[in-house]
Design a protein around this motif. Structure first.
Motif: not given
Length: 229
Positions: A128, A131, A135, A213
């Motif tokens: 997280g 991320w 991503s 996150r």
């Protein structure tokens, strides 16, 4: 073949590790040698992951530490310690190393289980907190498919649903006892489907991915605040 369309090897290692770690937690659902071989594969991938990210360790004592960097370093070093603890506990009781007559015990098994579930938490937090970079790498590798608004919305909805289910799964799997009370016996009722076990593990990890996150975003907001606040 255009190499630009191929994902970076480090990304493939991370994705395989992310899938393999929850599978390894299903010790009660597989033969013990299978669990040990999968665990060995996980540690090989972990070593490759460390090699790809070796520059991070070289820069560990360089530069200024913000709150986000300090939290990130804490999670990474905790995860490194847990993986070593997992390895030590696994080797002491490994059937594959019976010829070495290592002094395995129930205490080693309990430490192994404790490290595994704390590792699940730290893997989720680490994923997280990283991320944005992860991503971005997936978006680059997936190309147009990832950039489609429907695909992004579907992935976010799935991740959120898993995290919500992870709250129930944490209670069902007695995560509090496993993490803080030294509960080292990971029982699973054989009448319940194995798929539910892996869904529980995946959803618990997703819960901590969202927590990571959130920590990354809050620490970034704190860093952007003016000095007088």
């Amino acid at each position: 073949m255009n190499r630009k369309l191929l994902p970076h090897p480090g990304l493939l290692v991370d994705l395989i590790m992310g899938m393999l770690f929850p599978v390894c937690l299903g010790f009660r659902l597989m033969a013990e040698p299978v669990h040990e071989w999968l665990g060995l594969a996980l540690f090989v991938l972990f070593g490759v992951h460390l090699w790809f990210n070796r520059r991070w360790f070289c820069d560990l004592f360089r530069g200024r530490y913000t709150l986000r960097r300090a939290l990130n370093a804490f999670v990474i070093l905790a995860l490194l310690g847990l993986m070593l603890m997992l390895l030590a506990g696994g080797l002491m009781n490994a059937h594959l190393l019976k010829a070495l007559e290592l002094p395995g015990s129930m205490e080693h098994r309990m430490r192994h289980t404790l490290a595994a579930y704390w590792g699940l938490v730290c893997v989720g937090l680490h994923t997280g907190m990283q991320w944005s970079a992860l991503s971005g790498a997936i978006r680059k590798a997936a190309g147009r498919v990832w950039r489609h608004p429907a695909a992004g919305a579907m992935l976010r909805a799935t991740g959120l649903a898993l995290a919500v289910f992870g709250v129930w799964a944490s209670v069902d799997r007695e995560m509090g006892a496993k993490l803080f009370l030294g509960f080292g016996f990971d029982f699973w009722d054989p009448e319940r489907p194995a798929a539910l076990f892996y869904l529980c593990v995946l959803s618990i990890m997703s819960l901590y991915v969202w927590a990571g996150r959130g920590i990354a975003r809050l620490s970034a907001i704190r860093r952007r605040k003016p000095p007088h606040e």
